[in-house]
Scaffold this motif. Structure first.
Motif, mmCIF file in Angstrom:
data_model
loop_
_atom_site.group_PDB
_atom_site.id
_atom_site.type_symbol
_atom_site.label_atom_id
_atom_site.label_comp_id
_atom_site.label_asym_id
_atom_site.label_seq_id
_atom_site.Cartn_x
_atom_site.Cartn_y
_atom_site.Cartn_z
ATOM 1 N N LEU A 46 0.829 -1.212 0.000
ATOM 2 C CA LEU A 46 0.000 0.000 0.000
ATOM 3 C C LEU A 46 0.865 1.265 0.000
ATOM 4 C CD1 LEU A 46 -2.893 -0.938 2.452
ATOM 5 C CD2 LEU A 46 -3.138 -0.266 0.052
ATOM 6 N N ALA A 47 1.874 1.295 0.847
ATOM 7 C CA ALA A 47 2.745 2.474 0.914
ATOM 8 C C ALA A 47 3.518 2.661 -0.389
ATOM 9 C CB ALA A 47 3.712 2.339 2.088
ATOM 10 N N ASN A 48 4.116 1.585 -0.877
ATOM 11 C CA ASN A 48 4.934 1.660 -2.080
ATOM 12 C C ASN A 48 4.099 2.027 -3.301
ATOM 13 O OD1 ASN A 48 6.486 0.611 -4.471
ATOM 14 N ND2 ASN A 48 7.977 0.268 -2.839
ATOM 15 N N HIS A 49 2.963 1.385 -3.470
ATOM 16 C CA HIS A 49 2.146 1.628 -4.653
ATOM 17 C C HIS A 49 1.390 2.954 -4.575
ATOM 18 C CE1 HIS A 49 2.263 -2.679 -6.443
ATOM 19 N NE2 HIS A 49 3.428 -2.291 -5.959
ATOM 20 N N ALA A 50 1.065 3.422 -3.376
ATOM 21 C CA ALA A 50 0.463 4.757 -3.255
ATOM 22 C C ALA A 50 1.467 5.815 -3.715
ATOM 23 C CB ALA A 50 0.018 5.020 -1.818
ATOM 24 N N PHE A 51 2.719 5.647 -3.312
ATOM 25 C CA PHE A 51 3.767 6.569 -3.768
ATOM 26 C C PHE A 51 3.925 6.492 -5.281
ATOM 27 C CE2 PHE A 51 8.269 7.083 -4.949
ATOM 28 C CZ PHE A 51 8.410 8.435 -4.674
ATOM 29 N N ALA A 52 3.979 5.280 -5.815
ATOM 30 C CA ALA A 52 4.164 5.095 -7.262
ATOM 31 C C ALA A 52 2.993 5.685 -8.043
ATOM 32 C CB ALA A 52 4.327 3.603 -7.581
ATOM 33 N N ALA A 53 1.774 5.461 -7.568
ATOM 34 C CA ALA A 53 0.602 5.999 -8.255
ATOM 35 C C ALA A 53 0.585 7.528 -8.179
ATOM 36 C CB ALA A 53 -0.675 5.417 -7.659
ATOM 37 N N ALA A 54 1.029 8.078 -7.056
ATOM 38 C CA ALA A 54 1.108 9.538 -6.944
ATOM 39 C C ALA A 54 2.107 10.091 -7.958
ATOM 40 C CB ALA A 54 1.491 9.942 -5.519
ATOM 41 N N VAL A 55 3.221 9.400 -8.139
ATOM 42 C CA VAL A 55 4.204 9.817 -9.155
ATOM 43 C C VAL A 55 3.577 9.743 -10.541
ATOM 44 C CG1 VAL A 55 6.389 9.195 -10.282
ATOM 45 C CG2 VAL A 55 6.245 9.268 -7.780
ATOM 46 N N GLY A 56 2.861 8.654 -10.826
ATOM 47 C CA GLY A 56 2.206 8.513 -12.122
ATOM 48 C C GLY A 56 1.192 9.611 -12.379
ATOM 49 N N ALA A 126 -1.278 4.438 -13.210
ATOM 50 C CA ALA A 126 -1.868 5.645 -12.617
ATOM 51 C C ALA A 126 -1.871 6.791 -13.619
ATOM 52 C CB ALA A 126 -1.102 6.043 -11.346
ATOM 53 N N ALA A 127 -0.804 6.898 -14.403
ATOM 54 C CA ALA A 127 -0.768 7.939 -15.433
ATOM 55 C C ALA A 127 -1.788 7.646 -16.532
ATOM 56 C CB ALA A 127 0.637 8.039 -16.017
ATOM 57 N N GLN A 128 -1.911 6.387 -16.893
ATOM 58 C CA GLN A 128 -2.846 5.984 -17.953
ATOM 59 C C GLN A 128 -4.291 6.259 -17.556
ATOM 60 O OE1 GLN A 128 -2.469 4.690 -21.004
ATOM 61 N NE2 GLN A 128 -4.464 3.840 -21.445
ATOM 62 N N TYR A 129 -4.675 5.802 -16.381
ATOM 63 C CA TYR A 129 -6.083 5.860 -15.977
ATOM 64 C C TYR A 129 -6.437 7.105 -15.172
ATOM 65 C CZ TYR A 129 -6.703 1.153 -17.707
ATOM 66 O OH TYR A 129 -6.783 0.051 -18.504
ATOM 67 N N GLN A 130 -5.460 7.775 -14.618
ATOM 68 C CA GLN A 130 -5.691 8.949 -13.781
ATOM 69 C C GLN A 130 -6.752 8.655 -12.709
ATOM 70 O OE1 GLN A 130 -6.214 12.468 -16.199
ATOM 71 N NE2 GLN A 130 -4.575 11.845 -17.568
ATOM 72 N N LEU A 132 -6.045 7.305 -9.136
ATOM 73 C CA LEU A 132 -5.077 6.894 -8.129
ATOM 74 C C LEU A 132 -5.618 5.812 -7.195
ATOM 75 C CD1 LEU A 132 -2.452 8.955 -6.452
ATOM 76 C CD2 LEU A 132 -3.977 7.728 -4.934
ATOM 77 N N VAL A 133 -6.771 6.013 -6.611
ATOM 78 C CA VAL A 133 -7.308 5.060 -5.638
ATOM 79 C C VAL A 133 -7.597 3.706 -6.295
ATOM 80 C CG1 VAL A 133 -9.242 4.579 -4.070
ATOM 81 C CG2 VAL A 133 -8.207 6.857 -4.110
ATOM 82 N N ALA A 134 -8.203 3.721 -7.470
ATOM 83 C CA ALA A 134 -8.533 2.464 -8.163
ATOM 84 C C ALA A 134 -7.266 1.707 -8.556
ATOM 85 C CB ALA A 134 -9.383 2.741 -9.401
ATOM 86 N N VAL A 135 -6.244 2.426 -9.005
ATOM 87 C CA VAL A 135 -4.987 1.778 -9.394
ATOM 88 C C VAL A 135 -4.280 1.207 -8.168
ATOM 89 C CG1 VAL A 135 -2.667 2.187 -10.319
ATOM 90 C CG2 VAL A 135 -4.675 3.052 -11.543
ATOM 91 N N VAL A 136 -4.185 1.964 -7.090
ATOM 92 C CA VAL A 136 -3.523 1.463 -5.876
ATOM 93 C C VAL A 136 -4.279 0.259 -5.320
ATOM 94 C CG1 VAL A 136 -2.880 2.002 -3.484
ATOM 95 C CG2 VAL A 136 -2.437 3.661 -5.290
ATOM 96 N N ALA A 137 -5.598 0.345 -5.287
ATOM 97 C CA ALA A 137 -6.387 -0.791 -4.802
ATOM 98 C C ALA A 137 -6.173 -2.015 -5.698
ATOM 99 C CB ALA A 137 -7.871 -0.425 -4.750
ATOM 100 N N GLY A 138 -6.165 -1.805 -7.009
ATOM 101 C CA GLY A 138 -5.980 -2.912 -7.939
ATOM 102 C C GLY A 138 -4.592 -3.517 -7.887
ATOM 103 N N THR A 139 -3.565 -2.680 -7.878
ATOM 104 C CA THR A 139 -2.200 -3.216 -7.843
ATOM 105 C C THR A 139 -1.918 -3.902 -6.515
ATOM 106 O OG1 THR A 139 -1.246 -1.079 -7.161
ATOM 107 C CG2 THR A 139 -1.269 -1.560 -9.537
#
Length: 191
Positions: A46-56, A126-130, A132-139
């Motif tokens: 959750l922490a790692n992918h939230a950061f990654a999605a925020a970057v995206g 995250a960049a593709q779909y814009q 963030l929450v859905a991408v982090v939850a999915g990944t």
């Protein structure tokens, strides 16, 4: 909903045989306490992918729609190739801090995921779909789908998993996303 489902599927498939899944096997064998390991994987992911999605998501503010489409399309195609390259896990990487089962898992998983395929995929998704929450939850769900069985069943499933086939499917999905993005499938999303 697409962002969540695609993110889940891609990461679950890409994680099979990945170094973090190998780390899950090692943690399970070493500690033999599955639930603190599972919780550590969840929190680290959750922490790692939230950061990654925020970057995206942030990257979408730096590039125009046309440039972003090309960057994302080519990134997905590169991920397809990278997915076909097997990960190797160095036993020296498995040296775990003495923080208890949960703490050792949290630190080891967070660090192992830095710059990993699934983290880079999270940035691109995250960049593709814009979304963030859905991408982090999915990944995150994808990571858990791949790693919880590794922790709970360990060696019983490691030798029975068709890793090459699973990686081929993940690569095909990444390639399809890349081609679709380059062809303009995301234009309704602003790029």
């Amino acid at each position: 909903m697409d962002a969540f489902l695609v993110s889940t599927a891609i990461v679950a498939l890409a994680e099979i045989g990945d170094k973090t899944q190998l780390l899950a096997f090692i943690l399970a064998a070493r500690f033999r306490r599955p639930w603190p390991i599972v919780l550590g994987i969840l929190v680290a992911t959750l922490a790692n992918h939230a950061f990654a999605a925020a970057v995206g998501t942030w990257l979408t503010t730096l590039m125009g729609p046309h440039t972003l489409r090309w960057v994302l399309g080519l990134s997905f195609i590169a991920m397809a190739v990278w997915t076909l390259i097997p990960d190797k896990f160095d036993e020296d990487e498995a040296r775990l801090p003495r923080l208890g089962v949960f703490g050792a898992t949290l630190v080891a998983f967070f660090l192992a995921e830095m710059g990993d395929k699934t983290q880079i995929a999270t940035v691109a998704l995250a960049a593709q779909y814009q979304a963030l929450v859905a991408v982090v939850a999915g990944t995150t769900l994808g990571m858990m789908i791949a790693n919880v069985p590794a922790v709970l069943l360990g060696d019983r499933i490691a030798t029975r998993m068709p890793v090459k086939l699973v990686h081929g499917i993940a690569a095909a999905i990444f390639l399809g996303l890349g081609i679709a993005t380059l062809a303009g499938a995301g234009e309704g999303l602003g790029f």
